[in-house]
Design a protein around this motif. Structure first.
Motif, PDB file in Angstrom:
ATOM      1  N   ALA A 153       0.810  -1.211   0.000  1.00 25.42           N
ATOM      2  CA  ALA A 153       0.000   0.000   0.000  1.00 25.42           C
ATOM      3  C   ALA A 153       0.846   1.265   0.000  1.00 25.42           C
ATOM      4  O   ALA A 153       2.019   1.265   0.360  1.00 25.42           O
ATOM      5  CB  ALA A 153      -0.921   0.016   1.211  1.00 25.42           C
ATOM      6  N   VAL A 154       0.231   2.355  -0.415  1.00 20.37           N
ATOM      7  CA  VAL A 154       0.781   3.698  -0.269  1.00 20.37           C
ATOM      8  C   VAL A 154      -0.152   4.452   0.668  1.00 20.37           C
ATOM      9  O   VAL A 154      -1.378   4.358   0.540  1.00 20.37           O
ATOM     10  CB  VAL A 154       0.882   4.421  -1.623  1.00 20.37           C
ATOM     11  N   TRP A 155       0.444   5.183   1.613  1.00 25.51           N
ATOM     12  CA  TRP A 155      -0.332   5.956   2.568  1.00 25.51           C
ATOM     13  C   TRP A 155      -0.041   7.433   2.386  1.00 25.51           C
ATOM     14  O   TRP A 155       1.091   7.826   2.111  1.00 25.51           O
ATOM     15  CB  TRP A 155       0.004   5.548   4.002  1.00 25.51           C
ATOM     16  N   GLN A 156      -1.093   8.234   2.525  1.00 27.40           N
ATOM     17  CA  GLN A 156      -0.939   9.681   2.450  1.00 27.40           C
ATOM     18  C   GLN A 156      -1.239  10.284   3.813  1.00 27.40           C
ATOM     19  O   GLN A 156      -2.292  10.029   4.400  1.00 27.40           O
ATOM     20  CB  GLN A 156      -1.871  10.288   1.402  1.00 27.40           C
ATOM     21  N   VAL A 157      -0.270  11.069   4.306  1.00 31.33           N
ATOM     22  CA  VAL A 157      -0.405  11.705   5.615  1.00 31.33           C
ATOM     23  C   VAL A 157      -0.636  13.186   5.394  1.00 31.33           C
ATOM     24  O   VAL A 157       0.240  13.898   4.871  1.00 31.33           O
ATOM     25  CB  VAL A 157       0.858  11.480   6.471  1.00 31.33           C
ATOM     26  N   ALA A 158      -1.834  13.652   5.756  1.00 31.06           N
ATOM     27  CA  ALA A 158      -2.164  15.068   5.590  1.00 31.06           C
ATOM     28  C   ALA A 158      -1.447  15.893   6.656  1.00 31.06           C
ATOM     29  O   ALA A 158      -0.900  15.359   7.627  1.00 31.06           O
ATOM     30  CB  ALA A 158      -3.673  15.268   5.686  1.00 31.06           C
ATOM     31  N   GLN A 159      -1.455  17.206   6.487  1.00 33.51           N
ATOM     32  CA  GLN A 159      -0.786  18.064   7.460  1.00 33.51           C
ATOM     33  C   GLN A 159      -1.441  17.979   8.833  1.00 33.51           C
ATOM     34  O   GLN A 159      -0.810  18.309   9.832  1.00 33.51           O
ATOM     35  CB  GLN A 159      -0.782  19.501   6.952  1.00 33.51           C
ATOM     36  N   SER A 160      -2.667  17.514   8.880  1.00 38.35           N
ATOM     37  CA  SER A 160      -3.345  17.310  10.169  1.00 38.35           C
ATOM     38  C   SER A 160      -2.820  16.097  10.902  1.00 38.35           C
ATOM     39  O   SER A 160      -3.114  15.897  12.087  1.00 38.35           O
ATOM     40  CB  SER A 160      -4.851  17.143   9.936  1.00 38.35           C
ATOM     41  N   GLY A 161      -2.043  15.233  10.210  1.00 35.45           N
ATOM     42  CA  GLY A 161      -1.536  14.023  10.823  1.00 35.45           C
ATOM     43  C   GLY A 161      -2.392  12.798  10.565  1.00 35.45           C
ATOM     44  O   GLY A 161      -2.012  11.688  10.942  1.00 35.45           O
ATOM     45  N   ILE A 162      -3.542  12.973   9.921  1.00 40.56           N
ATOM     46  CA  ILE A 162      -4.418  11.845   9.609  1.00 40.56           C
ATOM     47  C   ILE A 162      -3.877  11.129   8.362  1.00 40.56           C
ATOM     48  O   ILE A 162      -3.611  11.758   7.344  1.00 40.56           O
ATOM     49  CB  ILE A 162      -5.866  12.312   9.364  1.00 40.56           C
ATOM     50  N   ALA A 163      -3.724   9.809   8.475  1.00 42.74           N
ATOM     51  CA  ALA A 163      -3.195   9.005   7.370  1.00 42.74           C
ATOM     52  C   ALA A 163      -4.320   8.187   6.757  1.00 42.74           C
ATOM     53  O   ALA A 163      -5.174   7.637   7.465  1.00 42.74           O
ATOM     54  CB  ALA A 163      -2.088   8.082   7.869  1.00 42.74           C
ATOM     55  N   ARG A 164      -4.309   8.097   5.442  1.00 43.78           N
ATOM     56  CA  ARG A 164      -5.285   7.255   4.751  1.00 43.78           C
ATOM     57  C   ARG A 164      -4.586   6.449   3.673  1.00 43.78           C
ATOM     58  O   ARG A 164      -3.611   6.904   3.058  1.00 43.78           O
ATOM     59  CB  ARG A 164      -6.400   8.093   4.134  1.00 43.78           C
ATOM     60  N   GLN A 165      -5.079   5.259   3.454  1.00 44.64           N
ATOM     61  CA  GLN A 165      -4.489   4.375   2.469  1.00 44.64           C
ATOM     62  C   GLN A 165      -5.001   4.733   1.079  1.00 44.64           C
ATOM     63  O   GLN A 165      -6.186   5.016   0.890  1.00 44.64           O
ATOM     64  CB  GLN A 165      -4.852   2.929   2.800  1.00 44.64           C
ATOM     65  N   VAL A 166      -4.098   4.743   0.101  1.00 46.91           N
ATOM     66  CA  VAL A 166      -4.497   5.041  -1.270  1.00 46.91           C
ATOM     67  C   VAL A 166      -4.010   3.934  -2.183  1.00 46.91           C
ATOM     68  O   VAL A 166      -2.895   3.448  -2.062  1.00 46.91           O
ATOM     69  CB  VAL A 166      -3.936   6.397  -1.758  1.00 46.91           C
ATOM     70  N   GLY A 167      -4.895   3.529  -3.069  1.00 50.34           N
ATOM     71  CA  GLY A 167      -4.523   2.655  -4.163  1.00 50.34           C
ATOM     72  C   GLY A 167      -3.908   1.331  -3.812  1.00 50.34           C
ATOM     73  O   GLY A 167      -3.029   0.856  -4.528  1.00 50.34           O
ATOM     74  N   ALA A 168      -4.333   0.684  -2.739  1.00 44.66           N
ATOM     75  CA  ALA A 168      -3.738  -0.601  -2.382  1.00 44.66           C
ATOM     76  C   ALA A 168      -3.911  -1.616  -3.498  1.00 44.66           C
ATOM     77  O   ALA A 168      -3.029  -2.434  -3.754  1.00 44.66           O
ATOM     78  CB  ALA A 168      -4.369  -1.123  -1.098  1.00 44.66           C
ATOM     79  N   GLN A 169      -5.041  -1.557  -4.204  1.00 44.11           N
ATOM     80  CA  GLN A 169      -5.302  -2.550  -5.243  1.00 44.11           C
ATOM     81  C   GLN A 169      -4.337  -2.434  -6.408  1.00 44.11           C
ATOM     82  O   GLN A 169      -4.073  -3.401  -7.112  1.00 44.11           O
ATOM     83  CB  GLN A 169      -6.748  -2.414  -5.750  1.00 44.11           C
ATOM     84  N   ASN A 170      -3.766  -1.256  -6.634  1.00 46.45           N
ATOM     85  CA  ASN A 170      -2.873  -1.079  -7.774  1.00 46.45           C
ATOM     86  C   ASN A 170      -1.481  -1.648  -7.545  1.00 46.45           C
ATOM     87  O   ASN A 170      -0.733  -1.852  -8.488  1.00 46.45           O
ATOM     88  CB  ASN A 170      -2.743   0.409  -8.122  1.00 46.45           C
ATOM     89  N   LEU A 171      -1.126  -1.875  -6.297  1.00 49.11           N
ATOM     90  CA  LEU A 171       0.206  -2.385  -6.003  1.00 49.11           C
ATOM     91  C   LEU A 171       0.158  -3.813  -5.476  1.00 49.11           C
ATOM     92  O   LEU A 171       1.156  -4.337  -5.008  1.00 49.11           O
ATOM     93  CB  LEU A 171       0.902  -1.485  -4.973  1.00 49.11           C
ATOM     94  N   ALA A 172      -0.979  -4.454  -5.560  1.00 53.42           N
ATOM     95  CA  ALA A 172      -1.119  -5.810  -5.041  1.00 53.42           C
ATOM     96  C   ALA A 172      -1.449  -6.770  -6.175  1.00 53.42           C
ATOM     97  O   ALA A 172      -1.730  -6.383  -7.311  1.00 53.42           O
ATOM     98  CB  ALA A 172      -2.220  -5.850  -3.981  1.00 53.42           C
TER      99      ALA A 172
END
Length: 396
Positions: free
Chosen positions: A274-293
């Motif tokens: 997976a790739v995770w994106q961490v916003a400036q608020s500190g909240i992390a969300r997973q992006v595009g897991a299906q594309n790298l699996a």
């Protein structure tokens, strides 16, 4: 006796002629001085122009010709050498391509004629040279490169981050070579443990580097994300997961890192491919897991997908034979490589964006392996150009 008159007075005509002659003489002198001044000005300008041309010629002889992606590199140059095994890549603000020779622990710049010249590293493995010329420094297992907008080159050198300024002097800006530990409070950067070489090799997670558009340096240590402050401290960046619930809490296990134009920090390696994106608020969300699996899992021999900021400030990931753009919560095929290129060149390991949409990439695995063709490429308008190749070489 003959008398000359002046304005109706005796002798006036003679005086008038004398005054006119004196005026003409003064004007002639003024003109001569003016012509002389003009000649001196022209001569000074010619001398200045000649000096500028001489400086330009001297500079051309002492610096590389334009690289494939732009103008010459900014750092002082060492000898011309042969590239043995291509590793991490970086493109300087002026468009010059820099490449790590992982077989010789040196960093090279590519010249316009295809040759390479040393910019960092003596070729001796170790840690030495801080405060002196980068050409004489010892490096140890360089894992990543990143340029700041001002032209400073950052190097992930085992358990340290070192910087080379445009004057060619190298210094350590973070890490002291000790085994990796989590940093919980702002810590003086050069006293922070970022991981010894042995620890890095055991964990399989070398340091990752990225620099924001404002020049802020971020470091991925494998267990956390750190920011180098203006005061010289490493500040931990907390990444909190709210969803999915089974991962709720603080993330760790970070791999390569990049930061987009909006200030979001993207990291790979957490939770598999997976790739995770961490916003400036500190909240992390997973992006595009299906594309790298699954069938699209990265096949280049490395542990995680590499990330780079590209055109428009978007972050791109690679999965071995394609480059994907992070767009919202998805990874979208970027169509930067045509089908022919994907069929001919594959197993990309490192890539970097040059000027005018050029992509530099190599297909050298991150671990020990055999490659029939070790290649360094530039790709522009879906056409690949071979920059370097060494065939039938086994490397460790």
């Amino acid at each position: 006796m003959l008398l000359l008159e002046r304005d109706g007075e005796p002798g006036g005509g003679l005086d008038r002629d004398a005054d006119a002659a004196e005026a003409l003489f003064r004007e002639a002198r003024r003109r001569r001085r003016r012509r002389l001044a003009i000649r001196l000005f022209v001569l000074a300008g010619a001398c200045a122009l000649a000096a500028a041309l001489a400086t330009a010629v001297s500079s051309d002889h002492s610096r590389p010709a334009a690289s494939a992606g732009g103008s010459a590199g900014e750092l002082p140059l060492g000898p011309a050498v042969t590239l043995h095994v291509a590793g991490a890549l970086a493109v300087a603000p002026d468009g010059a391509l820099y490449v790590t020779d992982v077989a010789r622990d040196r960093i090279l710049v590519r010249l316009g004629d295809g040759r390479f010249r040393v910019v960092v590293g003596s070729g001796t493995v170790g840690f030495a040279g801080d405060g002196g010329p980068a050409l004489h420094a010892e490096l140890n297992d360089v894992a990543d490169l990143a340029f700041s907008p001002s032209g400073t080159l950052y190097i992930a050198d085992a358990g340290r981050v070192r910087a080379v300024g445009r004057n060619g002097v190298i210094r350590t800006v973070a890490g002291d070579g000790r085994a990796r530990e989590r940093i919980t409070t702002p810590t003086p950067a050069t006293a922070a443990p970022l991981g010894s070489l042995a620890a890095i090799r055991r964990s399989g997670t070398p340091l990752g580097l990225t620099v924001s558009t404002s020049g802020q340096l971020y470091i991925s240590t494998g267990s956390q994300i750190l920011r180098l402050s203006a005061d010289g401290d490493l500040v931990p960046i907390r990444a909190r997961v709210l969803s999915p619930s089974f991962l709720r809490g603080d993330l760790n296990g970070f791999g390569p890192i990049a930061i987009d134009a909006r200030g979001n920090v993207d990291v790979s390696g957490v939770n598999g491919w997976a790739v995770w994106q961490v916003a400036q608020s500190g909240i992390a969300r997973q992006v595009g897991a299906q594309n790298l699996a699954g069938s699209q899992a990265r096949r280049s021999g490395g542990n995680y997908s590499l990330l780079e900021r590209g055109p428009g400030g978007f972050v791109y990931a690679e999965n071995g034979d394609a480059i994907l753009r992070i767009q919202g919560s998805r990874l979208v095929p970027a169509h930067l490589f045509g089908q022919t290129i994907r069929g001919q060149y594959f197993e990309l390991t490192y890539f970097a964006f040059g000027p005018r949409g050029t992509i530099y990439a190599d297909d050298i695995p991150g671990g020990g392996a055999f490659e029939a063709h070790q290649q360094l490429l530039s790709v522009s308008h879906a056409e690949a150009h071979l920059l370097w190749q060494e065939s039938n070489r086994v490397h460790q």
